[in-house]
Design a protein around this motif. Structure first.
Motif, PDB file in Angstrom:
ATOM      1  N   LYS A 271      -8.081  -4.803   7.908  1.00 19.45           N
ATOM      2  CA  LYS A 271      -8.522  -4.564   9.289  1.00 19.45           C
ATOM      3  C   LYS A 271      -7.716  -5.375  10.300  1.00 19.45           C
ATOM      4  O   LYS A 271      -7.708  -5.064  11.481  1.00 19.45           O
ATOM      5  CB  LYS A 271     -10.009  -4.902   9.442  1.00 19.45           C
TER       6      LYS A 271
ATOM      7  N   GLU B 159      -7.181   3.033   8.238  1.00 21.23           N
ATOM      8  CA  GLU B 159      -8.432   2.402   7.807  1.00 21.23           C
ATOM      9  C   GLU B 159      -9.416   3.450   7.293  1.00 21.23           C
ATOM     10  O   GLU B 159     -10.108   3.245   6.290  1.00 21.23           O
ATOM     11  CB  GLU B 159      -9.060   1.616   8.959  1.00 21.23           C
TER      12      GLU B 159
ATOM     13  N   PHE C 137      -2.900   2.359  12.546  1.00 21.76           N
ATOM     14  CA  PHE C 137      -3.641   1.475  11.658  1.00 21.76           C
ATOM     15  C   PHE C 137      -5.101   1.915  11.531  1.00 21.76           C
ATOM     16  O   PHE C 137      -5.688   1.857  10.448  1.00 21.76           O
ATOM     17  CB  PHE C 137      -3.575   0.028  12.169  1.00 21.76           C
ATOM     18  N   GLU C 138      -5.698   2.349  12.639  1.00 21.28           N
ATOM     19  CA  GLU C 138      -7.103   2.767  12.607  1.00 21.28           C
ATOM     20  C   GLU C 138      -7.284   4.040  11.777  1.00 21.28           C
ATOM     21  O   GLU C 138      -8.274   4.179  11.049  1.00 21.28           O
ATOM     22  CB  GLU C 138      -7.628   2.970  14.032  1.00 21.28           C
TER      23      GLU C 138
ATOM     24  N   ASP D 251     -11.356   0.380   2.008  1.00 19.07           N
ATOM     25  CA  ASP D 251     -11.212  -1.062   1.800  1.00 19.07           C
ATOM     26  C   ASP D 251      -9.800  -1.479   1.408  1.00 19.07           C
ATOM     27  O   ASP D 251      -9.466  -2.671   1.444  1.00 19.07           O
ATOM     28  CB  ASP D 251     -12.191  -1.531   0.724  1.00 19.07           C
TER      29      ASP D 251
ATOM     30  N   ARG E  76      -6.929  -4.858  14.515  1.00 15.31           N
ATOM     31  CA  ARG E  76      -7.630  -5.851  15.325  1.00 15.31           C
ATOM     32  C   ARG E  76      -6.644  -6.671  16.159  1.00 15.31           C
ATOM     33  O   ARG E  76      -6.920  -7.007  17.313  1.00 15.31           O
ATOM     34  CB  ARG E  76      -8.462  -6.757  14.424  1.00 15.31           C
TER      35      ARG E  76
ATOM     36  N   THR F 274       0.838  -1.193   0.000  1.00 12.01           N
ATOM     37  CA  THR F 274       0.000   0.000   0.000  1.00 12.01           C
ATOM     38  C   THR F 274       0.877   1.250   0.000  1.00 12.01           C
ATOM     39  O   THR F 274       1.733   1.421   0.870  1.00 12.01           O
ATOM     40  CB  THR F 274      -0.917   0.032   1.236  1.00 12.01           C
TER      41      THR F 274
ATOM     42  N   MET G 255      -7.192  -0.774   3.061  1.00 15.01           N
ATOM     43  CA  MET G 255      -6.437  -1.008   4.294  1.00 15.01           C
ATOM     44  C   MET G 255      -7.016  -2.215   5.023  1.00 15.01           C
ATOM     45  O   MET G 255      -8.188  -2.212   5.410  1.00 15.01           O
ATOM     46  CB  MET G 255      -6.516   0.225   5.204  1.00 15.01           C
TER      47      MET G 255
END
Length: 244
Positions: free
Chosen positions: A187, A178, A174-175, A183, A191, A56, A185
């Motif tokens: 999840k 997101e 990371f959040e 989509d 998590r 990414t 990234m």
């Protein structure tokens, strides 16, 4: 890198013990080691997500947006809010309803700081809430007793605190990604590092559960507050109208 630099600076602001015992350069190195540990764990547990993340490409504005949020965790205003939230959890002994009320009392005098931090971290978002009608809530008193007790007695060593802070910063990063990437990234990274042990309820109950499980770790508490700004406002409206 910039993540290690921002995280190390925040740890020094949020943890006086770490600031006394570990130099800034050593702290940067330990943050970098922690980031590599997270990447290794992600590769073992979620190899597809790791590959997707590695492929990414972030634009300059996306990277800046993500780091902007991370850097605010060590902002003196956020540190003060986080300390107030930890005090609310301790003084209420983790009882959900009491935490909500005490949190409102602690944070109401800092409403201007909350509004300003929200604008600085998420300039494209708009806080919306109603003064007269609070949002539907799951009762905060449904929190588990074990989580409440753990929040009161938990104490972290400096090593544990550094590792915990690196995890919290990475999860927050990371959040944010997101939201920025949608989509594209995966999840799984956030998590994997999630601090919550059960499915979160909406609104104030989610905020309170997050804080009870995070306290007294100031970095995790900062993540809770930054991720739940609208519930913070709703809580202030519900319990703190007279103080605002």
């Amino acid at each position: 890198d910039e993540f290690a630099e921002a995280t190390a600076s925040n740890i020094r602001a949020l943890s006086p013990e770490a600031a006394r015992e570990v130099s800034l350069e050593e702290l940067r190195q330990r943050v970098a080691q922690g980031a590599r540990r997270i990447d290794t764990a992600l590769g073992v547990l979620h190899p597809e997500a790791q590959r997707c993340l590695g492929n990414t490409a972030l634009s300059a504005s996306q990277a800046d947006s993500a780091l902007r949020v991370i850097r605010k965790f060590g902002d003196p205003r956020m540190v003060a809010l986080s300390r107030g939230a930890v005090e609310a959890v301790k003084e209420s002994r983790g009882d959900g309803d009491s935490v909500a009320r005490r949190l409102s009392e602690k944070l109401a005098p800092r409403l201007v700081d909350i509004v300003q931090l929200q604008k600085e971290m998420f300039p494209q978002s708009v806080l919306s809430f109603h003064l007269e009608h609070g949002e539907p809530e799951v009762p905060a008193s449904k929190l588990t007793q074990k989580a409440s007790q753990d929040a009161v007695v938990r104490h972290l060593s400096v090593d544990d605190e550094i590792n915990s802070s690196v995890n919290a910063h990475a999860r927050a990063l990371f959040e944010v990604l997101e939201v920025a990437l949608g989509d594209d990234m995966p999840k799984a990274p956030a998590r994997m590092l999630s601090a919550t042990s059960s499915a979160a309820s909406e609104g104030t109950a989610k905020l309170v559960q997050c804080l009870v499980e995070a306290a007294p770790d100031l970095t995790k508490v900062s993540v809770c507050l930054a991720s739940n700004m609208e519930p913070v406002f709703s809580l202030l409206m519900r319990f703190g109208k007279g103080a605002l």
